[in-house]
Write a protein that holds these residues in place. Structure first.
Motif, PDB file in Angstrom:
ATOM      1  N   GLN A  35     -25.725 -33.987  30.489  1.00  0.00           N
ATOM      2  CA  GLN A  35     -24.799 -34.047  29.373  1.00  0.00           C
ATOM      3  C   GLN A  35     -25.380 -33.346  28.139  1.00  0.00           C
ATOM      4  O   GLN A  35     -24.664 -32.644  27.419  1.00  0.00           O
ATOM      5  CB  GLN A  35     -24.458 -35.514  29.053  1.00  0.00           C
ATOM      6  N   ARG A  36     -26.687 -33.528  27.912  1.00  0.00           N
ATOM      7  CA  ARG A  36     -27.320 -32.860  26.768  1.00  0.00           C
ATOM      8  C   ARG A  36     -27.262 -31.341  26.931  1.00  0.00           C
ATOM      9  O   ARG A  36     -26.991 -30.611  25.975  1.00  0.00           O
ATOM     10  CB  ARG A  36     -28.779 -33.321  26.619  1.00  0.00           C
ATOM     11  N   THR A  37     -27.520 -30.862  28.153  1.00  0.00           N
ATOM     12  CA  THR A  37     -27.470 -29.422  28.403  1.00  0.00           C
ATOM     13  C   THR A  37     -26.054 -28.895  28.207  1.00  0.00           C
ATOM     14  O   THR A  37     -25.850 -27.840  27.582  1.00  0.00           O
ATOM     15  CB  THR A  37     -27.947 -29.111  29.833  1.00  0.00           C
ATOM     16  N   ARG A  38     -25.085 -29.623  28.713  1.00  0.00           N
ATOM     17  CA  ARG A  38     -23.684 -29.203  28.584  1.00  0.00           C
ATOM     18  C   ARG A  38     -23.262 -29.105  27.123  1.00  0.00           C
ATOM     19  O   ARG A  38     -22.648 -28.122  26.699  1.00  0.00           O
ATOM     20  CB  ARG A  38     -22.802 -30.204  29.342  1.00  0.00           C
ATOM     21  N   THR A  57     -18.569 -12.295  22.002  1.00  0.00           N
ATOM     22  CA  THR A  57     -19.707 -13.093  22.475  1.00  0.00           C
ATOM     23  C   THR A  57     -19.801 -13.041  23.993  1.00  0.00           C
ATOM     24  O   THR A  57     -18.791 -13.201  24.694  1.00  0.00           O
ATOM     25  CB  THR A  57     -19.572 -14.555  22.024  1.00  0.00           C
ATOM     26  N   THR A  58     -20.991 -12.847  24.510  1.00  0.00           N
ATOM     27  CA  THR A  58     -21.198 -12.794  25.959  1.00  0.00           C
ATOM     28  C   THR A  58     -21.863 -14.084  26.447  1.00  0.00           C
ATOM     29  O   THR A  58     -22.503 -14.814  25.676  1.00  0.00           O
ATOM     30  CB  THR A  58     -22.100 -11.606  26.342  1.00  0.00           C
ATOM     31  N   ILE A  59     -21.730 -14.322  27.727  1.00  0.00           N
ATOM     32  CA  ILE A  59     -22.389 -15.478  28.333  1.00  0.00           C
ATOM     33  C   ILE A  59     -23.905 -15.332  28.229  1.00  0.00           C
ATOM     34  O   ILE A  59     -24.626 -16.325  28.026  1.00  0.00           O
ATOM     35  CB  ILE A  59     -21.936 -15.651  29.795  1.00  0.00           C
ATOM     36  N   LYS A  80     -16.182 -18.367  30.433  1.00  0.00           N
ATOM     37  CA  LYS A  80     -16.471 -18.530  29.011  1.00  0.00           C
ATOM     38  C   LYS A  80     -15.374 -19.370  28.343  1.00  0.00           C
ATOM     39  O   LYS A  80     -15.656 -20.187  27.463  1.00  0.00           O
ATOM     40  CB  LYS A  80     -16.580 -17.158  28.351  1.00  0.00           C
ATOM     41  N   GLU A  81     -14.151 -19.184  28.785  1.00  0.00           N
ATOM     42  CA  GLU A  81     -13.011 -19.943  28.249  1.00  0.00           C
ATOM     43  C   GLU A  81     -13.199 -21.448  28.448  1.00  0.00           C
ATOM     44  O   GLU A  81     -12.825 -22.260  27.599  1.00  0.00           O
ATOM     45  CB  GLU A  81     -11.739 -19.466  28.948  1.00  0.00           C
ATOM     46  N   ASP A  82     -13.784 -21.799  29.583  1.00  0.00           N
ATOM     47  CA  ASP A  82     -13.986 -23.217  29.905  1.00  0.00           C
ATOM     48  C   ASP A  82     -14.894 -23.926  28.903  1.00  0.00           C
ATOM     49  O   ASP A  82     -14.813 -25.143  28.746  1.00  0.00           O
ATOM     50  CB  ASP A  82     -14.596 -23.380  31.307  1.00  0.00           C
ATOM     51  N   VAL A  83     -15.762 -23.181  28.245  1.00  0.00           N
ATOM     52  CA  VAL A  83     -16.649 -23.808  27.262  1.00  0.00           C
ATOM     53  C   VAL A  83     -15.822 -24.489  26.180  1.00  0.00           C
ATOM     54  O   VAL A  83     -16.179 -25.554  25.678  1.00  0.00           O
ATOM     55  CB  VAL A  83     -17.588 -22.754  26.623  1.00  0.00           C
ATOM     56  N   VAL A  84     -14.691 -23.882  25.838  1.00  0.00           N
ATOM     57  CA  VAL A  84     -13.813 -24.440  24.812  1.00  0.00           C
ATOM     58  C   VAL A  84     -12.856 -25.487  25.404  1.00  0.00           C
ATOM     59  O   VAL A  84     -12.752 -26.600  24.911  1.00  0.00           O
ATOM     60  CB  VAL A  84     -13.001 -23.326  24.129  1.00  0.00           C
ATOM     61  N   THR A  85     -12.176 -25.138  26.484  1.00  0.00           N
ATOM     62  CA  THR A  85     -11.117 -26.008  27.000  1.00  0.00           C
ATOM     63  C   THR A  85     -11.640 -27.219  27.765  1.00  0.00           C
ATOM     64  O   THR A  85     -10.998 -28.267  27.763  1.00  0.00           O
ATOM     65  CB  THR A  85     -10.163 -25.214  27.899  1.00  0.00           C
ATOM     66  N   ALA A 150      -4.482 -20.542  26.636  1.00  0.00           N
ATOM     67  CA  ALA A 150      -5.195 -21.480  27.513  1.00  0.00           C
ATOM     68  C   ALA A 150      -4.944 -22.917  27.071  1.00  0.00           C
ATOM     69  O   ALA A 150      -4.817 -23.825  27.904  1.00  0.00           O
ATOM     70  CB  ALA A 150      -6.681 -21.177  27.513  1.00  0.00           C
ATOM     71  N   GLN A 151      -4.863 -23.124  25.761  1.00  0.00           N
ATOM     72  CA  GLN A 151      -4.595 -24.453  25.229  1.00  0.00           C
ATOM     73  C   GLN A 151      -3.216 -24.941  25.661  1.00  0.00           C
ATOM     74  O   GLN A 151      -3.038 -26.092  26.061  1.00  0.00           O
ATOM     75  CB  GLN A 151      -4.700 -24.409  23.699  1.00  0.00           C
ATOM     76  N   MET A 152      -2.217 -24.066  25.585  1.00  0.00           N
ATOM     77  CA  MET A 152      -0.867 -24.437  26.006  1.00  0.00           C
ATOM     78  C   MET A 152      -0.826 -24.728  27.509  1.00  0.00           C
ATOM     79  O   MET A 152      -0.132 -25.647  27.947  1.00  0.00           O
ATOM     80  CB  MET A 152       0.115 -23.328  25.653  1.00  0.00           C
ATOM     81  N   ALA A 153      -1.580 -23.952  28.274  1.00  0.00           N
ATOM     82  CA  ALA A 153      -1.653 -24.205  29.718  1.00  0.00           C
ATOM     83  C   ALA A 153      -2.281 -25.561  29.984  1.00  0.00           C
ATOM     84  O   ALA A 153      -1.875 -26.287  30.907  1.00  0.00           O
ATOM     85  CB  ALA A 153      -2.441 -23.096  30.405  1.00  0.00           C
ATOM     86  N   ARG A 154      -3.284 -25.923  29.184  1.00  0.00           N
ATOM     87  CA  ARG A 154      -3.929 -27.226  29.320  1.00  0.00           C
ATOM     88  C   ARG A 154      -2.951 -28.339  29.020  1.00  0.00           C
ATOM     89  O   ARG A 154      -2.868 -29.342  29.740  1.00  0.00           O
ATOM     90  CB  ARG A 154      -5.121 -27.295  28.369  1.00  0.00           C
ATOM     91  N   TYR A 155      -2.181 -28.199  27.957  1.00  0.00           N
ATOM     92  CA  TYR A 155      -1.158 -29.196  27.634  1.00  0.00           C
ATOM     93  C   TYR A 155      -0.189 -29.372  28.802  1.00  0.00           C
ATOM     94  O   TYR A 155       0.138 -30.498  29.199  1.00  0.00           O
ATOM     95  CB  TYR A 155      -0.361 -28.765  26.403  1.00  0.00           C
TER      96      TYR A 155
END
Length: 228
Positions: A35-38, A57-59, A80-85, A150-155
Motif C-alpha cells: 500500500q505504501r508503494t502504491r 509525463t512518462t512512466i 498511466k491512466e490507472d494511476v489517477v482512476t 475516463a472519469q465518465m467511463a468510471r461513473y
C-alpha cells in the motif's frame, strides 16, 4: 531465575492478547508495504502531472521518482491512466459492497443513500492525506480531456453495477425494466453535483464534504417528491 511478576507474563490479560501466528503478521506487513508503494507511485505521478502535464509525463519518470522498476509499476497499474482512476475506483467498490449488504426490503433510494453514508464515513475516516490526493486528482482530470473521458467511463461502470444490484434486490429484469438504472442515475447525479459543488468552493475537509453531500442527496429526494 526470578519469576516474572503477575501481569508481566507475555500474553497475559493485562498485556493484551498474545500475538497471532507469524505468517499472519508477515502477510499484514507485506500488505502495508504494498500500500505504501502504491500510494508513493500515485503521489509521485500526481506531482509530475501537475508540474509538467499528464501527456508529457512518462512512466519512466514516475518510477524514477519513487526509485522502483517499471515492473513494480505494472504490478499496481495497467496504464498511466490507472494511476489517477484506480484511486477513485476503490471508493466505487466501497459503495458497491455497502449496497450489496443493505437489508432486504429496503427501498432502492434509501439503500443507495445509506450505502453512500458508508462511503462518506470511509472517506472521513481515511488517511488525512487523501483529501490532498482528491484535490490533486481533480486538478489533473480538469486539465486532461482524456482523463475526463475516463472519469465518465468510471461513473458509467459503477452505475451499471449498482443498477444490477438494485434490480436483483427488487427482483426485476434489468434488461427490460429501466427503473433500477433511473434510480441509480438520479442518486449518482445528486451525489456528483454535491461533490462538484464542494470542489468548486474548494472544500476538501472530508467531514465537511461528507455532511454537505449527505444534505444534497437528501434534498434531491425531497425535490423529486415535491417537484415531480
Amino acid at each position: 531465575m526470578t519469576a516474572a511478576p503477575a501481569g508481566d507474563v507475555p500474553g497475559s490479560a493485562e498485556d493484551g492478547p498474545a500475538p497471532g501466528p507469524p505468517g499472519r503478521a508477515l502477510a499484514g506487513l507485506r500488505e502495508r508495504k504494498k500500500q505504501r508503494t502504491r500510494l508513493a507511485l500515485i503521489d509521485a505521478a500526481l506531482e509530475l502531472f501537475l508540474a509538467q502535464g499528464y501527456e508529457e509525463t512518462t512512466i519512466d519518470e514516475i518510477v524514477a521518482a519513487v526509485e522502483v522498476s517499471q515492473r513494480t509499476f505494472f504490478r499496481y497499474f495497467a496504464t498511466k491512466e490507472d494511476v489517477v482512476t484506480a484511486f477513485l475506483s476503490e471508493y466505487d467498490k466501497v459503495l458497491e459492497e455497502a449496497l450489496s449488504s443493505r437489508p432486504p426490503g429496503e427501498r432502492p433510494f434509501t439503500a443507495l443513500f445509506e450505502s453512500l453514508r458508508v462511503l462518506l464515513r470511509t472517506v472521513a475516516g481515511g488517511d488525512p492525506e487523501d483529501s490532498t490526493r482528491f484535490r490533486r486528482i481533480r486538478r489533473v482530470i480538469e486539465a486532461t480531456p482524456a482523463l475526463e473521458a475516463a472519469q465518465m467511463a468510471r461513473y458509467s461502470a459503477s452505475e451499471r453495477i449498482l443498477a444490477a444490484e438494485i434490480a436483483r434486490r427488487e427482483g426485476v429484469d434489468p434488461e427490460r425494466d429501466l427503473r433500477p438504472q433511473i434510480v441509480v442515475a438520479f442518486h449518482s447525479a445528486a451525489a456528483r453535483v454535491a461533490f462538484e459543488d464542494c470542489a468548486r468552493q474548494d472544500i476538501w475537509d472530508p467531514e465537511t464534504v461528507a455532511a454537505l453531500v449527505e444534505e444534497a442527496v437528501a434534498l434531491a429526494r425531497e425535490t423529486m417528491r415535491d417537484w415531480v
